[in-house]
Design a protein around this motif. Structure first.
Motif, mmCIF file in Angstrom:
data_model
loop_
_atom_site.group_PDB
_atom_site.id
_atom_site.type_symbol
_atom_site.label_atom_id
_atom_site.label_comp_id
_atom_site.label_asym_id
_atom_site.label_seq_id
_atom_site.Cartn_x
_atom_site.Cartn_y
_atom_site.Cartn_z
ATOM 1 N N ARG A 1 0.743 -1.261 -0.152
ATOM 2 C CA ARG A 1 -0.197 -0.039 0.043
ATOM 3 C C ARG A 1 0.812 1.221 -0.184
ATOM 4 O O ARG A 1 1.781 1.288 0.786
ATOM 5 N N VAL A 2 0.404 2.218 -0.913
ATOM 6 C CA VAL A 2 1.617 3.313 -1.025
ATOM 7 C C VAL A 2 0.495 4.644 -0.793
ATOM 8 O O VAL A 2 -0.506 4.907 -1.585
ATOM 9 N N THR A 3 0.946 5.648 0.074
ATOM 10 C CA THR A 3 0.014 6.326 0.396
ATOM 11 C C THR A 3 0.834 7.992 0.526
ATOM 12 O O THR A 3 1.853 8.038 0.972
ATOM 13 N N THR A 4 0.003 8.782 -0.235
ATOM 14 C CA THR A 4 0.670 10.173 -0.066
ATOM 15 C C THR A 4 -0.356 10.707 0.672
ATOM 16 O O THR A 4 -1.617 11.259 0.413
ATOM 17 N N ILE A 5 0.366 11.595 1.709
ATOM 18 C CA ILE A 5 -0.463 12.482 2.374
ATOM 19 C C ILE A 5 -0.032 13.936 2.085
ATOM 20 O O ILE A 5 1.058 14.546 1.700
ATOM 21 N N SER B 1 -4.241 2.877 -0.147
ATOM 22 C CA SER B 1 -3.537 3.266 -1.221
ATOM 23 C C SER B 1 -4.189 4.658 -2.036
ATOM 24 O O SER B 1 -5.401 4.445 -2.222
ATOM 25 N N GLY B 2 -3.507 5.519 -2.099
ATOM 26 C CA GLY B 2 -3.988 6.821 -2.766
ATOM 27 C C GLY B 2 -3.454 8.188 -2.295
ATOM 28 O O GLY B 2 -2.292 7.920 -1.468
ATOM 29 N N GLU B 3 -4.148 8.966 -2.408
ATOM 30 C CA GLU B 3 -3.623 10.507 -2.317
ATOM 31 C C GLU B 3 -4.558 11.234 -1.455
ATOM 32 O O GLU B 3 -5.705 11.250 -1.722
#
Ligand SMILES: NC(=O)c1ccc[n+]([C@@H]2O[C@H](COP(=O)([O-])OP(=O)(O)OC[C@H]3O[C@@H](n4cnc5c(N)ncnc54)[C@H](OP(=O)(O)O)[C@@H]3O)[C@@H](O)[C@H]2O)c1
Length: 233
Positions: free
Chosen positions: A166-170, A204-206
């Motif tokens: 899982r790749v998360t942009t804050i 996963s998401g922005e």
């Protein structure tokens, strides 16, 4: 936790440690990391390190995973924003923002991506910013560094999602930290920003940290360039 000595990173490290998670705390200021260890002796392991020393990162990453006995999550929160004047074009002030916000992020998160791809699980979180959504007059290179983060993270997400990573942009807005202590504006308390960030781990998401920002920045992102220029913001 890379960037654990102050602000959002430190608060995330504290909240994770308070929840019983073992945390490797990475940043330059060793005394700050020791302070954190003092608060959570069994949970925090300090690793003093300057992210601009990218040669050190592969070995340090391996040492951390060994000392933690594995790795489920990496949060890259190291970041700098130089004080750049409206009419200043100053490479010496600009480059550190690339070295820390961009190069350091690539060097740390590539290591994590490689490991998580191999083991088939893990969460990668990077603190971007609403500032990356447009090129503004005040902070061209800070804006560009955060725009890079968003694109790089999207690409990691697209590479790794089907493998269970899982790749998360804050994308925080103004938050009460050392970075913004000189700015007089309404800011989100750092404890709230950290709590909201941790709630998003594994998704996963922005993500923006306030519903208002989600709407406002949808409009701002889609504002025609010519009109945006006229606003001179
Ligand atoms: N505050 C805001 O309003 C806001 C809004 C949107 C996004 N953000 C982003 O949120 C992230 C965290 O910022 P913050 O607001 O929490 O600021 P902060 O309190 O100034 O924390 C910055 C962190 O980055 C670390 N860092 C800086 N240079 C480093 C280097 N060369 N090597 C290793 N670590 C380094 C600092 O540790 P050492 O100095 O000890 O190395 C510190 O732990 C940044 O990416 C920032 O751009 C902040």
């Amino acid at each position: 936790m890379v960037g654990a000595s102050s602000g959002i990173g430190r608060e995330c490290a504290k909240q994770l440690a308070a929840a019983g998670v073992k945390v490797a705390a990475v940043a330059r200021r060793a005394e700050r990391l020791d302070q954190l260890k003092g608060e959570f002796p069994d949970k925090i392991i300090p690793f003093p390190h300057d992210v601009t020393n990218t040669d050190e990162i592969p070995d340090l990453f391996m040492r951390i995973t060994q000392e933690l006995g594995g790795l489920d999550l990496i949060i890259y929160a190291s970041g700098v924003m130089s004080d750049v004047g409206r009419h200043e074009f100053n490479t010496a002030k600009d480059l550190p923002m690339i070295e820390v916000n961009v190069t350091g992020a690539i060097a740390w998160l590539n290591e994590a991506a490689h490991r998580f791809e191999r083991v088939g699980h893990g969460s990668i979180v990077c603190i971007g910013s609403v500032a990356g959504d447009r090129g503004r007059v005040g902070q061209p290179v800070y804006n560009a560094s955060k725009s890079f983060v968003a694109t790089y993270m999207e690409a990691l997400r697209n590479r790794l999602h089907r493998l269970g990573v899982r790749v998360t942009t804050i994308k925080p807005g103004p938050t009460e930290t050392e970075m913004t202590s000189h700015l007089h504006m309404k800011k989100m308390p750092v404890e709230v920003a950290a709590r909201k960030t941790l709630q998003l781990v594994g998704r996963s998401g922005e993500f923006y940290l306030s519903p208002m920002h989600k709407i406002a920045f949808f409009v701002i992102r889609n504002f025609p360039s010519l009109l945006f220029r006229r606003l001179s913001v």
